[in-house]
Design a protein around this motif. Structure first.
Motif, short mmCIF file in Angstrom:
data_model
loop_
_atom_site.label_atom_id
_atom_site.label_comp_id
_atom_site.label_asym_id
_atom_site.label_seq_id
_atom_site.Cartn_x
_atom_site.Cartn_y
_atom_site.Cartn_z
N PHE A 104 0.86 -1.19 0.04
CA PHE A 104 0.08 -0.03 0.09
C PHE A 104 0.77 1.32 -0.05
O PHE A 104 0.49 2.04 -0.84
CB PHE A 104 -0.98 -0.12 1.17
N GLY A 105 1.78 1.25 0.87
CA GLY A 105 2.81 2.33 1.07
C GLY A 105 3.41 2.58 -0.56
O GLY A 105 3.73 3.65 -0.90
N ALA A 106 4.01 1.67 -1.03
CA ALA A 106 4.65 1.57 -2.16
C ALA A 106 3.68 2.03 -3.49
O ALA A 106 4.15 3.19 -4.25
CB ALA A 106 5.29 0.48 -2.64
N SER A 107 2.36 1.75 -3.38
CA SER A 107 1.56 2.33 -4.39
C SER A 107 1.16 3.66 -3.98
O SER A 107 0.96 4.41 -5.06
CB SER A 107 0.32 1.32 -4.60
N TYR A 108 1.06 4.19 -2.92
CA TYR A 108 0.77 5.59 -2.50
C TYR A 108 2.05 6.18 -3.10
O TYR A 108 1.94 7.42 -3.78
CB TYR A 108 0.53 5.72 -1.02
N PHE A 109 3.11 5.85 -2.80
CA PHE A 109 4.52 6.61 -3.29
C PHE A 109 4.44 6.79 -4.80
O PHE A 109 4.74 7.96 -5.47
CB PHE A 109 5.58 5.92 -2.90
N MET A 110 4.22 5.54 -5.38
CA MET A 110 4.05 5.60 -6.75
C MET A 110 3.10 6.73 -7.36
O MET A 110 3.35 7.16 -8.27
CB MET A 110 3.88 4.22 -7.42
N GLU A 111 1.88 6.55 -6.89
CA GLU A 111 0.93 7.35 -7.35
C GLU A 111 1.33 9.00 -7.00
O GLU A 111 1.00 9.71 -7.79
CB GLU A 111 -0.36 7.27 -6.55
N SER A 112 2.05 9.33 -6.02
CA SER A 112 2.29 10.60 -5.89
C SER A 112 3.22 11.05 -6.87
O SER A 112 3.40 12.05 -7.37
CB SER A 112 2.81 10.75 -4.33
N LEU A 113 4.38 10.14 -7.27
CA LEU A 113 5.38 10.26 -8.13
C LEU A 113 4.50 10.56 -9.59
O LEU A 113 5.04 11.41 -10.31
CB LEU A 113 6.38 9.20 -8.42
N ILE A 114 3.50 9.88 -9.94
CA ILE A 114 2.86 9.92 -11.13
C ILE A 114 2.28 11.42 -11.31
O ILE A 114 2.15 11.95 -12.36
CB ILE A 114 1.94 8.74 -11.30
N SER A 115 1.54 11.61 -10.21
CA SER A 115 0.66 12.93 -10.10
C SER A 115 1.61 14.13 -10.33
O SER A 115 1.41 15.23 -11.10
CB SER A 115 0.19 12.99 -8.81
N ALA A 116 3.02 14.24 -9.77
CA ALA A 116 3.94 14.99 -10.12
C ALA A 116 4.43 15.09 -11.55
O ALA A 116 4.61 16.28 -12.16
CB ALA A 116 5.18 14.76 -9.15
N ALA A 171 -3.12 7.35 -17.93
CA ALA A 171 -3.92 6.43 -17.50
C ALA A 171 -3.47 5.06 -17.28
O ALA A 171 -3.97 4.30 -16.35
CB ALA A 171 -5.09 6.59 -18.56
N LEU A 172 -2.63 4.78 -18.18
CA LEU A 172 -2.01 3.15 -17.92
C LEU A 172 -1.11 3.39 -16.72
O LEU A 172 -1.22 2.22 -15.76
CB LEU A 172 -1.16 2.84 -19.22
N LEU A 173 -0.52 4.27 -16.09
CA LEU A 173 0.12 4.19 -15.01
C LEU A 173 -0.54 4.43 -13.73
O LEU A 173 -0.60 3.52 -12.96
CB LEU A 173 1.22 5.55 -15.13
N PHE A 174 -1.73 5.12 -14.15
CA PHE A 174 -2.61 5.22 -12.74
C PHE A 174 -3.46 3.83 -12.57
O PHE A 174 -3.52 3.34 -11.61
CB PHE A 174 -3.63 6.27 -12.65
N ASP A 212 -3.54 1.19 -9.37
CA ASP A 212 -4.62 0.53 -8.83
C ASP A 212 -4.34 -0.88 -8.64
O ASP A 212 -4.95 -1.53 -7.65
CB ASP A 212 -5.72 0.77 -9.56
N ILE A 213 -3.70 -1.58 -9.62
CA ILE A 213 -3.53 -3.16 -9.82
C ILE A 213 -2.51 -3.66 -8.59
O ILE A 213 -2.72 -4.34 -7.75
CB ILE A 213 -3.07 -3.60 -10.79
N VAL A 214 -1.55 -2.64 -8.24
CA VAL A 214 -0.59 -2.83 -7.34
C VAL A 214 -1.20 -2.73 -5.98
O VAL A 214 -1.10 -3.57 -4.99
CB VAL A 214 0.56 -1.83 -7.25
N TRP A 215 -2.27 -1.83 -5.78
CA TRP A 215 -3.16 -1.55 -4.44
C TRP A 215 -3.89 -2.76 -4.30
O TRP A 215 -4.08 -3.31 -3.16
CB TRP A 215 -3.62 -0.29 -4.57
N ALA A 216 -4.39 -3.32 -5.41
CA ALA A 216 -5.44 -4.49 -5.17
C ALA A 216 -4.76 -5.86 -4.89
O ALA A 216 -5.14 -6.67 -4.08
CB ALA A 216 -6.26 -4.62 -6.51
N ILE A 217 -3.35 -5.96 -5.48
CA ILE A 217 -2.66 -7.03 -4.92
C ILE A 217 -2.24 -6.92 -3.47
O ILE A 217 -2.31 -8.12 -2.81
CB ILE A 217 -1.23 -6.88 -5.77
#
Length: 102
Positions: free
Chosen positions: A17-29, A71-74, A78-83
């Motif tokens: 979960f933490g890694a997916s949150y970090f990845m999402e924040s990087l993608i948003s930036a 869109a693909l990155l997000f 989501d898939i990493v979060w679901a895993i």
């Protein structure tokens, strides 16, 4: 020790979960940086002596490429979060119920 082992899936899931949150924040930036890049590309296209149809095609292809990439990155996040959620939901009850009887 077996009680601690039963919490390993929860720890692993929380780490995911933490890694997916970090990845999402990087993608948003990067989305914000790509928007700025897209506007600079539009200014460059306007400053060049390119036909209007070609400039629309270039600008549209750059925008669609960036939007599809984001869109693909997000979706990947989501898939990493679901895993991570799957690991918590599937393995934690298994370890806590079946492994604690030993």
């Amino acid at each position: 020790m077996s009680n601690i082992k039963s919490f390993f899936p929860a720890f692993i899931g929380l780490i995911i979960f933490g890694a997916s949150y970090f990845m999402e924040s990087l993608i948003s930036a990067n989305v914000e940086a790509d928007k700025e890049l897209s506007s600079k590309i539009a200014m460059l296209i306007e400053n060049q002596n390119i036909e209007p149809e070609a400039s629309k095609l270039l600008y549209g292809s750059v925008n669609s490429l960036l939007e599809n990439n984001h869109a693909l990155l997000f979706q990947t996040v989501d898939i990493v979060w679901a895993i991570g959620l799957g690991i918590i939901l599937l393995l934690f009850p298994y370890h806590s119920v079946f492994c604690s009887r030993k």
